[in-house]
Design a protein around this motif. Structure first.
Motif, PDB file in Angstrom:
ATOM      1  N   SER A  21       0.808  -1.224   0.000  1.00  0.00           N
ATOM      2  CA  SER A  21       0.000   0.000   0.000  1.00  0.00           C
ATOM      3  C   SER A  21       0.843   1.277   0.000  1.00  0.00           C
ATOM      4  CB  SER A  21      -0.956   0.010   1.204  1.00  0.00           C
ATOM      5  OG  SER A  21      -1.814  -1.113   1.157  1.00  0.00           O
ATOM      6  N   ASN A  22       2.041   1.194  -0.581  1.00  0.00           N
ATOM      7  CA  ASN A  22       2.877   2.387  -0.744  1.00  0.00           C
ATOM      8  C   ASN A  22       2.553   3.014  -2.101  1.00  0.00           C
ATOM      9  OD1 ASN A  22       5.112   2.743   1.491  1.00  0.00           O
ATOM     10  ND2 ASN A  22       4.795   0.540   1.205  1.00  0.00           N
ATOM     11  N   TYR A  23       1.382   3.659  -2.154  1.00  0.00           N
ATOM     12  CA  TYR A  23       0.846   4.102  -3.429  1.00  0.00           C
ATOM     13  C   TYR A  23       1.608   5.285  -4.019  1.00  0.00           C
ATOM     14  CZ  TYR A  23      -2.921   0.943  -2.156  1.00  0.00           C
ATOM     15  OH  TYR A  23      -3.648  -0.172  -1.797  1.00  0.00           O
ATOM     16  N   LEU A  58      -7.542   6.542  -3.762  1.00  0.00           N
ATOM     17  CA  LEU A  58      -6.462   6.027  -2.913  1.00  0.00           C
ATOM     18  C   LEU A  58      -5.120   6.703  -3.196  1.00  0.00           C
ATOM     19  CD1 LEU A  58      -7.413   2.235  -2.894  1.00  0.00           C
ATOM     20  CD2 LEU A  58      -7.614   3.851  -1.001  1.00  0.00           C
ATOM     21  N   THR A  59      -5.012   7.412  -4.318  1.00  0.00           N
ATOM     22  CA  THR A  59      -3.774   8.153  -4.612  1.00  0.00           C
ATOM     23  C   THR A  59      -3.984   9.658  -4.449  1.00  0.00           C
ATOM     24  OG1 THR A  59      -4.295   8.256  -6.976  1.00  0.00           O
ATOM     25  CG2 THR A  59      -2.972   6.389  -6.229  1.00  0.00           C
ATOM     26  N   LYS A  60      -5.043  10.025  -3.754  1.00  0.00           N
ATOM     27  CA  LYS A  60      -5.339  11.443  -3.555  1.00  0.00           C
ATOM     28  C   LYS A  60      -4.189  12.124  -2.818  1.00  0.00           C
ATOM     29  CE  LYS A  60      -8.960  14.529  -1.864  1.00  0.00           C
ATOM     30  NZ  LYS A  60     -10.269  14.607  -1.156  1.00  0.00           N
ATOM     31  N   GLY A  61      -3.782  13.283  -3.316  1.00  0.00           N
ATOM     32  CA  GLY A  61      -2.702  14.024  -2.683  1.00  0.00           C
ATOM     33  C   GLY A  61      -1.317  13.667  -3.191  1.00  0.00           C
ATOM     34  N   ILE A  62      -1.249  12.628  -4.030  1.00  0.00           N
ATOM     35  CA  ILE A  62       0.048  12.222  -4.593  1.00  0.00           C
ATOM     36  C   ILE A  62       0.271  12.955  -5.906  1.00  0.00           C
ATOM     37  CG2 ILE A  62       1.395  10.288  -5.510  1.00  0.00           C
ATOM     38  CD1 ILE A  62      -0.186   8.463  -3.630  1.00  0.00           C
ATOM     39  N   ASN A  63       1.407  13.608  -6.036  1.00  0.00           N
ATOM     40  CA  ASN A  63       1.716  14.360  -7.253  1.00  0.00           C
ATOM     41  C   ASN A  63       2.093  13.422  -8.388  1.00  0.00           C
ATOM     42  OD1 ASN A  63       1.332  16.906  -6.064  1.00  0.00           O
ATOM     43  ND2 ASN A  63       3.407  16.866  -5.211  1.00  0.00           N
ATOM     44  N   GLU A  82      -0.639   0.016 -15.334  1.00  0.00           N
ATOM     45  CA  GLU A  82      -1.257   1.346 -15.370  1.00  0.00           C
ATOM     46  C   GLU A  82      -2.762   1.262 -15.147  1.00  0.00           C
ATOM     47  OE1 GLU A  82       0.864   4.520 -18.077  1.00  0.00           O
ATOM     48  OE2 GLU A  82       0.487   2.717 -19.254  1.00  0.00           O
ATOM     49  N   ALA A  83      -3.384   0.202 -15.688  1.00  0.00           N
ATOM     50  CA  ALA A  83      -4.828   0.041 -15.511  1.00  0.00           C
ATOM     51  C   ALA A  83      -5.175  -0.161 -14.046  1.00  0.00           C
ATOM     52  CB  ALA A  83      -5.328  -1.141 -16.345  1.00  0.00           C
ATOM     53  N   TYR A  84      -4.357  -0.927 -13.327  1.00  0.00           N
ATOM     54  CA  TYR A  84      -4.601  -1.126 -11.893  1.00  0.00           C
ATOM     55  C   TYR A  84      -4.299   0.152 -11.103  1.00  0.00           C
ATOM     56  CZ  TYR A  84      -5.683  -6.067 -12.129  1.00  0.00           C
ATOM     57  OH  TYR A  84      -6.317  -7.266 -12.372  1.00  0.00           O
ATOM     58  N   HIS A  85      -3.269   0.855 -11.536  1.00  0.00           N
ATOM     59  CA  HIS A  85      -2.979   2.142 -10.893  1.00  0.00           C
ATOM     60  C   HIS A  85      -4.158   3.082 -11.055  1.00  0.00           C
ATOM     61  CE1 HIS A  85      -0.685   6.160 -10.864  1.00  0.00           C
ATOM     62  NE2 HIS A  85      -0.761   5.738  -9.612  1.00  0.00           N
ATOM     63  N   ASN A  86      -4.828   3.010 -12.214  1.00  0.00           N
ATOM     64  CA  ASN A  86      -5.980   3.857 -12.460  1.00  0.00           C
ATOM     65  C   ASN A  86      -7.138   3.502 -11.531  1.00  0.00           C
ATOM     66  OD1 ASN A  86      -8.489   4.845 -14.197  1.00  0.00           O
ATOM     67  ND2 ASN A  86      -6.645   5.901 -14.942  1.00  0.00           N
ATOM     68  N   VAL A  87      -7.229   2.223 -11.135  1.00  0.00           N
ATOM     69  CA  VAL A  87      -8.228   1.818 -10.146  1.00  0.00           C
ATOM     70  C   VAL A  87      -7.995   2.577  -8.844  1.00  0.00           C
ATOM     71  CG1 VAL A  87      -8.992  -0.095  -8.673  1.00  0.00           C
ATOM     72  CG2 VAL A  87      -8.661  -0.462 -11.121  1.00  0.00           C
ATOM     73  N   LEU A  88      -6.742   2.651  -8.425  1.00  0.00           N
ATOM     74  CA  LEU A  88      -6.403   3.392  -7.208  1.00  0.00           C
ATOM     75  C   LEU A  88      -6.756   4.867  -7.368  1.00  0.00           C
ATOM     76  CD1 LEU A  88      -2.870   1.870  -6.444  1.00  0.00           C
ATOM     77  CD2 LEU A  88      -5.070   1.167  -5.477  1.00  0.00           C
ATOM     78  N   ILE A 137      -1.773  -8.147  -9.027  1.00  0.00           N
ATOM     79  CA  ILE A 137      -1.051  -6.884  -9.023  1.00  0.00           C
ATOM     80  C   ILE A 137      -1.359  -6.076  -7.765  1.00  0.00           C
ATOM     81  CG2 ILE A 137      -0.764  -4.700 -10.261  1.00  0.00           C
ATOM     82  CD1 ILE A 137      -1.358  -6.430 -12.838  1.00  0.00           C
ATOM     83  N   ILE A 138      -2.646  -5.962  -7.437  1.00  0.00           N
ATOM     84  CA  ILE A 138      -3.071  -5.430  -6.147  1.00  0.00           C
ATOM     85  C   ILE A 138      -3.659  -6.614  -5.387  1.00  0.00           C
ATOM     86  CG2 ILE A 138      -4.663  -3.854  -4.961  1.00  0.00           C
ATOM     87  CD1 ILE A 138      -4.560  -2.037  -7.404  1.00  0.00           C
ATOM     88  N   PRO A 139      -3.344  -6.784  -4.111  1.00  0.00           N
ATOM     89  CA  PRO A 139      -3.869  -7.947  -3.376  1.00  0.00           C
ATOM     90  C   PRO A 139      -5.387  -8.071  -3.537  1.00  0.00           C
ATOM     91  CG  PRO A 139      -2.287  -6.765  -2.021  1.00  0.00           C
ATOM     92  CD  PRO A 139      -2.504  -5.928  -3.250  1.00  0.00           C
TER      93      PRO A 139
END
Length: 502
Positions: free
Chosen positions: A319-321, A363-368, A352-358, A487-489
């Motif tokens: 979970s180190n997004y 779940l990636t709110k606030g990450i630049n 990238e598709a799984y990252h887009n799920v986050l 890719i994501i648990p």
């Protein structure tokens, strides 16, 4: 100077007037052979049809077959003139290339009865081969020199090289056996339907055999295979701490061989340790391995992309997004990315598709992000992954699941219902509950959610046993297995699904 005179006479008499090879000189730009080779290298051509389109020759014509044969010969000829500068290649790799080039030259000179030159080259080559423990080259040169000194009646040298032949024949047989044990484990991991218990038994048996050989013939190549097999045996036993310890022992061993492709071997060790830390969900120590991989891997090389893949999965599973985002941005926003082989390129598209799920679930709110995060378009993603979409027993599992996830996030329940029958058939035909337990269970959860009418409370009541089973089944990342494509648990993905139910 006799040996130089002998070789010069042979070359002058028999040399080709024109060497039929590829050339990157500006004057040759636009050459169809060079264009075809460049496209092949960049992954732009994957079929005969695409090749024919590039060179504008019909695939059924004689001219196309002539072109293909000439291209192949040009590629082979060009291999003989590679730039093996030590600034680009480790000294060990350069030694391997030089020894095998010399072995080729010895054979050719013998065909032309140039025994004096052959003997000189063999004597020079065997010294380099012994220094770099290149058993096949040592045996080749020893056999030739034994024959030569036997032919001229030099008893002392004949006996010396005869003893080398006997010794290195045994060593080569032992090294071949160790390679067979390692490859047996690897092929079982890629293609076999064996159970985890059979994996453990096979790897343990191979370790026992290679350990005996390692004690008798502790050569460089034997040592590599020994540590690789030992680490795999520990890994399949789920003794991840033991596997890490094995690779640390390997690090001590490889210090004695700093001129033997040292950077690649250290990177190999760090990569395998990182995989163990992935199983242990240890992001801190895994990150140290990632730093070491960065230090010992050539940026944007094939190995660099592989270790970035492992590091990305470690970040996903811990979970180190922010690190997930940084790694994907680093990999996909460089000029080398678009030139990856098509299968590796597609794998990163899936990531990238799984990252887009986050991203879509906040779940990636606030990450630049270093680039603007484009809206995920499902049809575009499917068009960009044609190879893995056909890989029914591999990456297609990840593609199917990420499609369903995006439909859940969009609350497109009717589209999910339309896919349920296909999911059932897929699960029945391609997923084994015993061998692919986590993927199988997750798809069962999706099916149960649809049966419950996508109602949160009703779904939670129906899936308690399945959720417990998923939580109790251990995740194991093996790069070529279905389970390795988690890719994501799945436990985290199920939490996302629950937030999307009404």
């Amino acid at each position: 100077m006799d040996k130089f005179i002998e070789i010069a006479r042979i070359i002058t008499k028999n040399r080709m007037k024109k060497i039929d090879m590829l050339s990157s000189k500006p004057a040759n730009r636009g050459n169809k052979y060079l264009d075809a080779a460049d496209s092949l290298a960049k992954g732009g051509i994957t079929s005969r049809h695409e090749m024919a389109q590039l060179v504008r020759i019909d695939t059924g014509s004689v001219n196309f077959n002539v072109f293909i044969n000439r291209l192949f010969n040009k590629l082979l000829n060009s291999l003989l003139f590679l730039d093996l500068d030590e600034r680009k290649f480790p000294s060990y790799s350069k030694a391997v290339a030089e020894c095998h080039r010399n072995m080729y030259c010895i054979r050719i000179l013998l065909l032309l009865n140039a025994r004096q030159s052959s003997t000189f080259i063999a004597t020079k080559t065997i010294r380099k081969a012994i220094r770099h423990e290149l058993t096949d080259a040592i045996l080749f040169c020893s056999r030739y020199l034994r024959n030569h000194f036997g032919f001229i009646g030099d008893q002392k040298n004949f006996e010396h090289f005869n003893s080398l032949v006997k010794r290195y024949h045994e060593i080569l047989s032992a090294e071949d056996a160790s390679a067979e044990y390692l490859e047996t484990i690897n092929v079982m991991g890629v293609n076999s339907n064996s159970s985890p218990k059979e994996f453990v038994e096979m790897s343990s048996n191979c370790l026992q055999k290679v350990t005996s050989l390692f004690k008798m013939y502790p050569t460089y190549q034997m040592s590599l295979n020994y540590y690789r097999i030992k680490s795999l045996a520990k890994f399949y036993q789920k003794d991840y701490a033991g596997a890490i310890k094995t690779w640390k022992e390997f690090d001590i061993f490889i210090e004695k061989y700093k001129d033997f492709d040292y950077d690649n071997r250290i990177a190999e060790s760090e990569l395998n340790k990182m995989n163990c830390y992935l199983q242990l969900r240890d992001f801190k120590d895994g990150s140290i391995c990632a730093l070491n991989c960065d230090k010992h891997s050539k940026p944007y090389s094939n190995n660099w992309f592989i270790f970035k893949e492992y590091y990305l999965l470690l970040a996903f599973h811990t979970s180190n997004y922010e690190q997930v985002t940084n790694t994907i941005d680093l990999v996909t926003n460089n000029d080398y990315f678009k030139h990856l082989m098509i299968n590796r390129l597609e794998k990163w598209r899936i990531f990238e598709a799984y990252h887009n799920v986050l991203f879509k679930t906040g779940l990636t709110k606030g990450i630049n992000h270093k680039r603007k995060h484009s809206k995920f378009i499902l049809s575009k993603f499917l068009n960009e992954t044609p190879i893995y979409a056909k890989d029914k027993s591999g990456y297609n599992v990840s593609i199917l699941i990420v499609q369903i996830l995006h439909l859940f996030i969009d609350r497109n329940y009717s589209a999910i219902t339309d896919k349920i029958d296909a999911l059932k058939r897929y699960s029945y035909h391609y997923l084994d509950p015993d061998k692919n337990g986590r993927a199988y269970t997750f798809i069962k959860l999706i099916i149960e959610a649809e049966r419950a009418g996508f109602k949160l409370y009703k779904t939670q009541q129906k899936v308690k046993l399945l959720v417990s089973k998923l939580e109790e089944t251990e995740f194991v990342y093996i790069n070529t297995s279905i389970e390795g494509l988690e890719i994501i648990p799945f436990t985290e993905l199920w939490k996302i699904v629950l937030t999307c139910l009404s």
